[in-house]
Design a protein around this motif. Structure first.
Motif, PDB file in Angstrom:
ATOM      1  N   GLN A 450       0.832  -1.191   0.000  1.00 17.57           N
ATOM      2  CA  GLN A 450       0.000   0.000   0.000  1.00 17.57           C
ATOM      3  C   GLN A 450       0.872   1.248   0.000  1.00 17.57           C
ATOM      4  OE1 GLN A 450      -3.062   0.600  -0.518  1.00 17.57           O
ATOM      5  NE2 GLN A 450      -4.031  -1.415  -0.337  1.00 17.57           N
ATOM      6  N   GLY A 451       0.233   2.398  -0.105  1.00 21.58           N
ATOM      7  CA  GLY A 451       0.992   3.631  -0.138  1.00 21.58           C
ATOM      8  C   GLY A 451       0.094   4.835   0.042  1.00 21.58           C
ATOM      9  N   ALA A 452       0.704   5.998   0.046  1.00 18.40           N
ATOM     10  CA  ALA A 452      -0.032   7.260   0.162  1.00 18.40           C
ATOM     11  C   ALA A 452       0.772   8.347  -0.531  1.00 18.40           C
ATOM     12  CB  ALA A 452      -0.264   7.622   1.627  1.00 18.40           C
ATOM     13  N   LEU A 453       0.045   9.316  -1.076  1.00 15.20           N
ATOM     14  CA  LEU A 453       0.658  10.491  -1.687  1.00 15.20           C
ATOM     15  C   LEU A 453      -0.103  11.721  -1.239  1.00 15.20           C
ATOM     16  CD1 LEU A 453       1.833  10.972  -5.368  1.00 15.20           C
ATOM     17  CD2 LEU A 453       0.452  12.718  -4.241  1.00 15.20           C
ATOM     18  N   ILE A 454       0.618  12.730  -0.749  1.00 12.94           N
ATOM     19  CA  ILE A 454       0.014  14.005  -0.366  1.00 12.94           C
ATOM     20  C   ILE A 454       0.833  15.118  -0.992  1.00 12.94           C
ATOM     21  CG2 ILE A 454      -0.756  15.496   1.500  1.00 12.94           C
ATOM     22  CD1 ILE A 454       0.362  12.091   2.438  1.00 12.94           C
ATOM     23  N   SER A 455       0.135  16.021  -1.672  1.00 13.28           N
ATOM     24  CA  SER A 455       0.785  17.174  -2.288  1.00 13.28           C
ATOM     25  C   SER A 455       0.138  18.437  -1.742  1.00 13.28           C
ATOM     26  CB  SER A 455       0.651  17.119  -3.814  1.00 13.28           C
ATOM     27  OG  SER A 455       1.385  18.169  -4.421  1.00 13.28           O
ATOM     28  N   LEU A 456       0.959  19.332  -1.178  1.00 19.94           N
ATOM     29  CA  LEU A 456       0.461  20.548  -0.554  1.00 19.94           C
ATOM     30  C   LEU A 456       1.009  21.779  -1.263  1.00 19.94           C
ATOM     31  CD1 LEU A 456       0.996  19.727   3.248  1.00 19.94           C
ATOM     32  CD2 LEU A 456      -1.069  19.377   1.893  1.00 19.94           C
ATOM     33  N   GLU A 457       0.173  22.800  -1.354  1.00 21.23           N
ATOM     34  CA  GLU A 457       0.670  24.110  -1.756  1.00 21.23           C
ATOM     35  C   GLU A 457       1.483  24.642  -0.579  1.00 21.23           C
ATOM     36  OE1 GLU A 457      -0.945  28.487  -3.208  1.00 21.23           O
ATOM     37  OE2 GLU A 457      -2.344  26.808  -3.032  1.00 21.23           O
ATOM     38  N   TYR A 470      -4.265   2.144  -2.547  1.00 23.18           N
ATOM     39  CA  TYR A 470      -4.430   1.663  -3.917  1.00 23.18           C
ATOM     40  C   TYR A 470      -5.855   1.826  -4.404  1.00 23.18           C
ATOM     41  CZ  TYR A 470      -4.343  -1.323  -8.018  1.00 23.18           C
ATOM     42  OH  TYR A 470      -4.472  -1.797  -9.308  1.00 23.18           O
ATOM     43  N   SER A 471      -6.833   1.447  -3.572  1.00 20.63           N
ATOM     44  CA  SER A 471      -8.229   1.525  -3.998  1.00 20.63           C
ATOM     45  C   SER A 471      -9.121   1.690  -2.779  1.00 20.63           C
ATOM     46  CB  SER A 471      -8.633   0.268  -4.766  1.00 20.63           C
ATOM     47  OG  SER A 471     -10.033   0.262  -5.021  1.00 20.63           O
ATOM     48  N   PHE A 472      -9.984   2.682  -2.816  1.00 22.64           N
ATOM     49  CA  PHE A 472     -10.925   2.928  -1.730  1.00 22.64           C
ATOM     50  C   PHE A 472     -11.919   1.781  -1.611  1.00 22.64           C
ATOM     51  CE2 PHE A 472     -14.664   5.079   0.179  1.00 22.64           C
ATOM     52  CZ  PHE A 472     -14.049   5.663   1.275  1.00 22.64           C
ATOM     53  N   SER A 473     -12.189   1.078  -2.713  1.00 21.97           N
ATOM     54  CA  SER A 473     -13.136  -0.037  -2.671  1.00 21.97           C
ATOM     55  C   SER A 473     -12.578  -1.213  -1.870  1.00 21.97           C
ATOM     56  CB  SER A 473     -13.475  -0.496  -4.093  1.00 21.97           C
ATOM     57  OG  SER A 473     -12.327  -1.014  -4.755  1.00 21.97           O
ATOM     58  N   GLN A 474     -11.251  -1.321  -1.756  1.00 19.78           N
ATOM     59  CA  GLN A 474     -10.647  -2.371  -0.936  1.00 19.78           C
ATOM     60  C   GLN A 474     -10.864  -2.093   0.545  1.00 19.78           C
ATOM     61  OE1 GLN A 474      -6.583  -2.068  -2.778  1.00 19.78           O
ATOM     62  NE2 GLN A 474      -6.645  -4.286  -2.523  1.00 19.78           N
ATOM     63  N   THR A 475     -10.545  -0.879   0.940  1.00 20.03           N
ATOM     64  CA  THR A 475     -10.659  -0.464   2.335  1.00 20.03           C
ATOM     65  C   THR A 475     -10.743   1.046   2.388  1.00 20.03           C
ATOM     66  OG1 THR A 475      -9.497  -0.291   4.448  1.00 20.03           O
ATOM     67  CG2 THR A 475      -8.137  -0.607   2.497  1.00 20.03           C
ATOM     68  N   LYS A 476     -11.554   1.546   3.319  1.00 18.52           N
ATOM     69  CA  LYS A 476     -11.702   2.986   3.481  1.00 18.52           C
ATOM     70  C   LYS A 476     -10.590   3.587   4.334  1.00 18.52           C
ATOM     71  CE  LYS A 476     -16.731   2.937   2.866  1.00 18.52           C
ATOM     72  NZ  LYS A 476     -16.724   1.600   2.271  1.00 18.52           N
ATOM     73  N   TYR A 477      -9.677   2.752   4.781  1.00 14.56           N
ATOM     74  CA  TYR A 477      -8.545   3.217   5.595  1.00 14.56           C
ATOM     75  C   TYR A 477      -7.709   4.197   4.788  1.00 14.56           C
ATOM     76  CZ  TYR A 477      -4.346   2.841   8.545  1.00 14.56           C
ATOM     77  OH  TYR A 477      -3.275   3.103   9.345  1.00 14.56           O
ATOM     78  N   ASN A 478      -7.556   5.412   5.316  1.00 18.60           N
ATOM     79  CA  ASN A 478      -6.840   6.474   4.603  1.00 18.60           C
ATOM     80  C   ASN A 478      -5.420   6.570   5.153  1.00 18.60           C
ATOM     81  OD1 ASN A 478      -5.864   8.803   3.413  1.00 18.60           O
ATOM     82  ND2 ASN A 478      -7.722   9.977   3.733  1.00 18.60           N
ATOM     83  N   ARG A 479      -4.486   5.969   4.453  1.00 23.62           N
ATOM     84  CA  ARG A 479      -3.111   5.936   4.930  1.00 23.62           C
ATOM     85  C   ARG A 479      -2.460   7.318   4.938  1.00 23.62           C
ATOM     86  NH1 ARG A 479      -5.217   2.264   2.191  1.00 23.62           N
ATOM     87  NH2 ARG A 479      -5.184   0.117   2.911  1.00 23.62           N
ATOM     88  N   ALA A 480      -2.961   8.228   4.124  1.00 18.20           N
ATOM     89  CA  ALA A 480      -2.377   9.564   4.085  1.00 18.20           C
ATOM     90  C   ALA A 480      -2.535  10.288   5.412  1.00 18.20           C
ATOM     91  CB  ALA A 480      -3.022  10.380   2.961  1.00 18.20           C
ATOM     92  N   THR A 481      -3.629  10.043   6.101  1.00 17.96           N
ATOM     93  CA  THR A 481      -3.897  10.761   7.344  1.00 17.96           C
ATOM     94  C   THR A 481      -3.949   9.863   8.572  1.00 17.96           C
ATOM     95  OG1 THR A 481      -6.293  10.562   6.997  1.00 17.96           O
ATOM     96  CG2 THR A 481      -5.212  12.524   6.121  1.00 17.96           C
ATOM     97  N   GLN A 482      -4.046   8.550   8.389  1.00 18.71           N
ATOM     98  CA  GLN A 482      -4.246   7.657   9.528  1.00 18.71           C
ATOM     99  C   GLN A 482      -3.074   6.736   9.816  1.00 18.71           C
ATOM    100  OE1 GLN A 482      -8.103   6.234   7.818  1.00 18.71           O
ATOM    101  NE2 GLN A 482      -8.905   6.616   9.857  1.00 18.71           N
TER     102      GLN A 482
END
Length: 826
Positions: A450-457, A470-482
């Motif tokens: 799995q992975g996460a990408l965050i881009s900020l101004e 990879y896919s929200f349909s797999q799991t709603k777990y948000n690795r970017a923030t959790q």
């Protein structure tokens, strides 16, 4: 004659008595029911249940949340012919009666007397408005009488067009569609203004029985109803005979269209949904709010695609785990295949398919793919599929399709680009090879990684793009923030920034040599080492950062002090609750989310100012009135708290229009760190980012023990982007996997498009910065004409002192400089 007169008088008397009794009864009902009737004014205040819609910054639909699909429209937005269709179907005398159609009621009464049951009800459109907005659907006399009274009131207080508009926005038309505009989108995927006459008549047939006359569930019966309405429209003079003939013979084209989102951004859409529920409760789903996010649709789609491509690339490097299911050949009858595939979900762009034949001689596997039908997998798309054994070991490369798949295997496939076969030319007249015209798909598999990408101004903290897996349909777990993971060496820039603020320089010398910690609290002796397993002796801090020398970082933290460094992290507003209070902190042993790290890199990128990541730009209500607008961010160097308090006071109960971002780090130290982190790209572990061909990129790779977490954080002065790759349950990614091989390619794929056409953006050089020529071995100021000397950048007060004429040219020391080996740094 007298008998006839007496009879006439008797009937007249009965009529008067009956009328009087009816009047008395009606008056009694009115006086009894009137106090409980709602005021018609409430109609204008009723909020139609309208879903929550989430849009990108450039007005692309990202998501829709709510039980009911509805899009209220004004009567002016509805074509006249569509209005005529509903009038012909429901109430042809709508513009003539006073809310109650006596003929219709008499017809309903006759049906009741003759059958003993209420049949049609005789309701006008006005009566349906009264029922739909105020009353239950019970088929009782009391409810009908209330309906009549309310209809009379509505007609007295509202004009006909307003009543018809209320009706067309409220009615249920099947498939979760409430109102005519939503139904047009559900059945025909276009606004009502673009429908054909036949389609308009089809919608007009739905209010009577949305299930029975549904063109999807019962197209034959729906077609009969449509043609009856078209006939009524012709008889009423709404359409011509030619129009009737053309529309009544038109095919039924209705289909079910789910809300068509335009951007693949489910993780940030879920963040918006949660924020709206926190603000408005369950009303968030029904009151028609519109949320505009900060994300740009193009960059968001690039982020989603880049993360998926990078995770798939890693996954395929480690081999094929085999089919996700198996069926017997007896189950592969053509009629069985659609149902067989229905049990396997699509995941992102990956489509489940069953192998129906394997033909090694043709170098293909024949398949049946869900929603696509028959297709083939060319062997050229299977060559990656070595058998997975461990993260460090795979089987031999396959030589033919049967080495990879068998008949009955259920696998995932994805679409592939087909290179056209060129026709023979004069220079190559040989016969072109025959081509297989069947649909070609590539073998794939759902990544476990799995992975996460965050881009900020960087200057505002606005989220430009976010993908939490990879896919929200797999799991709603948000690795970017959790996901709280060890940042590894991507933590080092914060340690080095602390050192620069405390008087260290890029030329300060630290020994890259073995070090052993024997602590009674540790189960084993700690012998940290570099990823290469080698040691390199005295090293300038600049080189130690771009080569990611762990032993230097440990000695640097010991020199600065653990508590002092923790305090500095708090100053930068980096979470420290899960930070180790020992020297392993220097190697990124604490826990941070990808968002935490992205925010920290944004602070460095913008020159040292505080930023608070945000993703909601505005919230509007169903009428388009602004309920919230994100404040503008203004960078502030002094008296920020006082100025912000004044802004808050001026705003009163409203949200302040401006947020002041205070300075958290010395701008000169940040400027020097920028130059050091650009060398990570030019000379160090981030060299792959040179492919961007830009001079404004700084960054840092990160890999934790046993390659359990891999990172890359990179930025220019305008944008900071961080990528994490790892398993949800921490496990080694493989001996050959590092931040440079897993996370950096994803970052590069995204930033290549995100920065395309953007000018170079470097942090301006602040006052109080000097360039000094130094000895690259000692870090001291170089002698005039000394060979091999290089330029380094310093804060004025930290520059190496002038040399004493009696000093030896190669004397070593603890302080001094280091720097760019090939060019002068400015």
């Amino acid at each position: 004659m007298s008998h006839l007169l007496r009879t006439s008088r008797l009937f007249a008397w009965f009529f008067v008595v009956g009328l009087s009794i009816a009047t008395l009864v009606g008056s009694g009902f009115y006086l009894y029911l009137r106090p409980g009737l709602p005021a018609v004014e409430q109609l204008l205040d009723i909020k139609l249940q309208t879903p929550l819609r989430v849009y990108s910054a450039d007005d692309r639909l990202i998501a829709e949340f709510g039980e009911k699909r509805r899009a209220p429209v004004t009567i002016e937005q509805i074509p006249t012919i569509q209005l005529h269709a509903f009038l012909a179907a429901e109430d042809a005398r709508f513009y003539e009666h006073f809310g109650v159609d006596i003929k219709g009621l008499m017809r309903a009464a006759i049906e009741l007397v003759s059958t003993g049951e209420i049949q049609s009800g005789g309701s006008t459109i006005t009566m349906q408005v009264a029922k739909n907005y105020f009353l239950s659907r019970d088929r009782t006399f009391i409810r009908k009488f209330n309906e009549i009274l309310l209809a009379l009131q509505i007609e007295r207080e509202l004009d006909k067009d307003r009543i018809l508009e209320l009706y067309l926005n409220k009615i249920y038309l099947g498939n979760r569609a409430y109102g005519i505009e939503a139904a047009s989108e559900v059945y025909y995927d276009k606004p009502v203004a673009e429908l054909s006459l036949a389609q308009m008549a089809m919608l007009a047939g739905l209010p009577k029985a949305p299930s029975a006359f549904n063109p999807i569930a019962n197209p034959e019966r729906a077609g009969i109803r449509r043609n009856w309405i078209l006939g009524r429209m012709r008889d009423l003079g709404y359409i011509t005979d030619d129009a009737f003939e053309q529309a009544s013979t038109a095919p039924i084209t209705a289909s079910y269209y789910a809300p068509s989102t335009e951007v693949d951004a489910d993780h940030i859409a879920e963040m918006a949904r949660k924020e709206m529920v926190d603000r408005f409760g369950d009303a968030a789903y029904t009151d028609g709010y519109t949320v505009k996010l900060t994300v740009n649709s193009k960059r968001q789609q690039e982020a989603t695609d880049a993360l998926r491509a990078g995770l798939e690339a890693y996954d395929q490097r480690h081999g094929f785990r085999g089919p996700i299911g198996q069926v017997s050949e007896a189950d592969l009858a053509p009629d069985n295949l659609p149902g067989l595939m229905a049990g396997y979900p699509r995941v992102a762009s990956l489509i489940p398919a069953v192998v129906t034949a394997v033909k090694d001689e043709d170098a293909v596997a024949e398949i049946y793919a869900r929603t696509l039908g028959e297709a083939i997998i060319p062997f050229e798309t299977m060559t990656w599929a070595r058998r997975y054994k461990t993260e460090d070991l795979t089987g031999p490369e396959p030589e033919k399709p049967s080495d990879v798949v068998d008949v009955g295997d259920i696998v995932y496939v994805k679409t592939m680009e087909i290179q056209p076969v060129q026709a023979p030319t004069e220079n190559s007249p040989e016969q072109a090879p025959e081509t297989d015209n069947r649909l070609q798909l590539a073998l794939s598999q759902v990544p476990k990684v799995q992975g996460a990408l965050i881009s900020l101004e960087a200057k505002t903290g606005a989220v430009e793009a976010l993908s939490g897996g990879y896919s929200f349909s797999q799991t709603k777990y948000n690795r970017a923030t959790q996901a709280r993971r060890q940042p590894g060496s991507t933590f080092k820039p914060f340690l080095y920034l602390s050192a620069l603020e405390k008087g260290k320089t890029p030329a300060s010398i630290y020994n890259d040599a073995p070090i052993v910690f024997d602590d009674s609290e540790l189960e084993t002796t700690w012998r940290p080492q570099n990823s290469s397993g080698q040691f390199y002796g005295p090293t300038r801090l600049r080189e130690a950062l771009y080569r990611s020398r762990n032993l230097v970082s440990i000695r640097l933290l010991r020199d600065l002090g653990i508590e002092s460094t923790i305090d500095y992290l708090k100053q930068l507003k980096i979470p420290t609750d899960d930070m180790q209070k020992d020297l392993s902190l220097s190697l990124g042993s604490g826990l941070l989310t990808p968002m935490d790290l992205a925010r920290g890199f944004a602070v460095i990128a913008n020159g040292g100012y505080d930023v608070e990541p945000y993703f909601i730009e505005s919230i509007t209500d169903v009428n388009g009135e602004a309920l919230y607008t994100a404040p503008d961010t203004v960078l502030c160097d002094r008296d920020c708290e006082k100025k912000q308090a004044e802004l808050n006071d001026d705003a009163g109960e409203k949200e302040p229009e401006t947020r002041l971002a205070e300075r958290l780090a010395d701008e000169r130290a940040v400027y020097i760190l920028h130059s050091m982190m650009r060398d990570v790209i030019r000379l160090g572990t981030g060299r792959r980012a040179l492919a961007l061909g830009r001079d404004d990129i700084s960054g840092k790779t990160g890999t934790t023990n046993e390659q359990r977490d891999t990172w890359f954080g990179g930025f220019n002065h305008d944008m900071a982007t961080t990528v994490w790759v790892g398993f949800d349950q921490p496990a080694p990614l493989g001996r050959s996997e590092f931040g440079a091989s897993t996370a950096l390619p994803i970052w590069l794929d995204y930033m290549e498009d995100a920065l395309k056409g953007q000018p170079s953006s470097l942090m301006p050089r602040p006052n109080g910065i000097v360039n000094v020529r130094i000895d690259s071995e000692t870090g001291k100021r170089a002698r005039p004409g000394q060979e091999g000397a290089i330029f380094e950048v310093f804060r004025e007060e930290d520059a190496p002192p002038q040399l004493d004429p009696d000093d030896e040219p190669n004397e070593s020391g603890d302080n001094g400089g280091g720097g760019d080996f090939s060019r002068q740094i400015f």
